[in-house]
Design a protein around this motif. Structure first.
Motif, short mmCIF file in Angstrom:
data_model
loop_
_atom_site.label_atom_id
_atom_site.label_comp_id
_atom_site.label_asym_id
_atom_site.label_seq_id
_atom_site.Cartn_x
_atom_site.Cartn_y
_atom_site.Cartn_z
N ILE A 254 20.94 0.19 -27.54
CA ILE A 254 20.35 1.54 -27.85
C ILE A 254 21.29 2.42 -28.51
O ILE A 254 20.85 3.09 -29.53
CB ILE A 254 19.70 2.31 -26.46
CG1 ILE A 254 18.73 1.32 -25.86
CG2 ILE A 254 19.14 3.79 -26.84
CD1 ILE A 254 18.12 1.96 -24.53
N ALA A 255 22.52 2.55 -28.02
CA ALA A 255 23.50 3.30 -28.62
C ALA A 255 23.85 2.86 -29.97
O ALA A 255 23.72 3.49 -31.20
CB ALA A 255 24.91 3.52 -27.93
N GLY A 256 23.96 1.69 -30.18
CA GLY A 256 24.29 1.15 -31.62
C GLY A 256 23.12 1.03 -32.56
O GLY A 256 23.20 1.42 -33.72
N MET A 257 21.86 0.77 -32.00
CA MET A 257 20.47 0.90 -33.11
C MET A 257 20.72 2.58 -33.47
O MET A 257 20.02 2.84 -34.54
CB MET A 257 19.48 0.64 -31.99
CG MET A 257 19.14 -0.70 -31.86
SD MET A 257 18.10 -1.35 -30.86
CE MET A 257 16.51 -0.80 -31.77
N ARG A 258 20.74 3.34 -32.54
CA ARG A 258 20.55 4.87 -32.88
C ARG A 258 21.71 5.33 -34.07
O ARG A 258 21.32 6.09 -34.94
CB ARG A 258 20.85 5.82 -31.74
CG ARG A 258 19.66 5.42 -30.91
CD ARG A 258 19.68 6.80 -29.84
NE ARG A 258 18.57 7.07 -29.08
CZ ARG A 258 18.18 8.23 -28.23
NH1 ARG A 258 18.93 9.10 -28.12
NH2 ARG A 258 17.14 7.99 -27.77
N ILE A 259 23.01 4.59 -34.05
CA ILE A 259 23.87 4.98 -34.99
C ILE A 259 23.72 3.99 -36.19
O ILE A 259 24.72 4.10 -37.18
CB ILE A 259 25.28 5.17 -34.41
CG1 ILE A 259 25.77 3.69 -33.96
CG2 ILE A 259 25.44 6.10 -33.33
CD1 ILE A 259 27.18 3.80 -33.32
N GLY A 260 22.99 2.91 -36.19
CA GLY A 260 22.82 2.11 -37.27
C GLY A 260 23.66 1.14 -37.55
O GLY A 260 23.68 0.62 -38.54
N ILE A 261 24.06 0.69 -36.30
CA ILE A 261 25.07 -0.79 -36.39
C ILE A 261 24.26 -1.77 -36.39
O ILE A 261 23.17 -1.84 -35.52
CB ILE A 261 25.97 -0.52 -35.18
CG1 ILE A 261 26.86 0.51 -35.50
CG2 ILE A 261 26.80 -1.83 -35.10
CD1 ILE A 261 27.86 0.76 -34.17
N THR A 262 24.53 -2.74 -37.13
CA THR A 262 24.01 -4.23 -36.90
C THR A 262 24.56 -4.85 -35.66
O THR A 262 25.48 -5.52 -35.93
CB THR A 262 24.16 -5.21 -38.21
OG1 THR A 262 23.52 -4.44 -39.53
CG2 THR A 262 23.26 -6.46 -38.11
#
Length: 282
Positions: A254-262
């Motif tokens: 969830i954290a990765g998706m929120r900051i736009g990381i693949t």
């Protein structure tokens, strides 16, 4: 010849830790249910990474068990997911799949943490960097999608997609069901843990601010599926470690998706490494 074919399918099965050729057959069939093109790329990536290990003279036992095949499988599918079809894309696939074998060998030479899918992650991130800086023509055009309010989530569908998205297959529930069948025929315990890893992240879909588009596509739970299979055992301790890793991987995703990381499967790797390292400390 038959043994070489079995090795390839074991490599595909090892994406979900199943050292079983029939598991790989079912998983490849699951990919084909969603996309014949991606099934072909998955097989190509497996062939390249396994052949690289043979040419390099790596452990015959590891090769037979498919341990040098599964990262190539994932690299092959990733190229189909993130790049336009072209000669350059196929060249990057071949280079990436071969490179994943070398990176896997580096992980095999240390004893701190298992390699898991880290070679796939590192290689794919490198390919995406090359795509954006050297081969911009390979980038897929992205269509903007309006964010919708959460309504009536089909939890069975999301459950199946959590399993299917382990190999980027979010287009049909059949992929997830084939993957689960592939796990189940090799290990009932792994099958139960795969289901547990797919169920736990469903709770995140109940909260509107988690991003309903990602939840409906099965993007919140595929790391949890891998965590549960990797760490789950028939003991209470194993169940606790698997559950903790699933929850941590969901938070990281969830954290990765929120900051736009693949993110790929990085949340799975980081969560399991955390549990493995804590186990050694305690």
């Amino acid at each position: 010849m038959l043994e070489k074919i079995k090795i390839l399918f074991r490599g595909i099965g090892q994406v979900m830790f199943q050292n079983n050729a029939w598991s790989g057959v079912l998983m490849l069939a699951g990919i084909a249910c969603n996309s014949l093109y991606m099934a072909g790329l998955a097989l190509l990536g497996t062939v390249v990474s396994t052949s690289t290990a043979r040419i390099a003279g790596y452990s015959c036992e590891d090769i037979r068990n498919g341990l040098y095949g599964f990262n190539g499988t994932l690299v092959g599918i990733a190229v189909g997911v993130f790049m336009n079809i072209s000669v350059w894309a196929f060249m990057l696939l071949i280079i990436g799949a071969a490179l994943s074998t070398w990176v896997m060998r580096l992980f095999q030479r240390q004893r701190f943490v298992p390699g898991y899918t880290a070679p796939f992650i590192l290689v794919t991130w490198l390919l995406l960097l090359l795509e954006r800086t050297v081969f911009p023509s390979l980038e897929l055009s992205s269509d903007s999608v309006a964010v919708q309010e959460p309504v009536n989530i089909d939890f069975f569908q999301v459950f199946c997609l959590h399993i299917g998205q382990v190999m980027f297959q979010g287009g049909t529930v059949l992929s997830g069901l084939f993957f689960l069948a592939g796990i189940w025929i090799n290990s009932r315990l792994n099958g139960l843990y795969a289901m547990w890893g797919a169920v736990l992240p469903l709770g995140a879909a109940l909260f509107p601010d988690m991003g309903i588009l990602g939840a409906e596509a099965g993007l919140l739970g595929y790391n949890g599926v891998l965590c549960a299979i990797a760490l789950g055992t028939a003991s209470l301790k194993g169940f606790g470690e698997a559950t903790a890793a699933v929850l941590l991987s969901t938070v990281l995703q969830i954290a990765g998706m929120r900051i736009g990381i693949t993110t790929l499967t990085a949340p799975f790797v980081l969560a399991t490494w955390t549990v493995v390292l804590l186990r050694k400390v305690w």
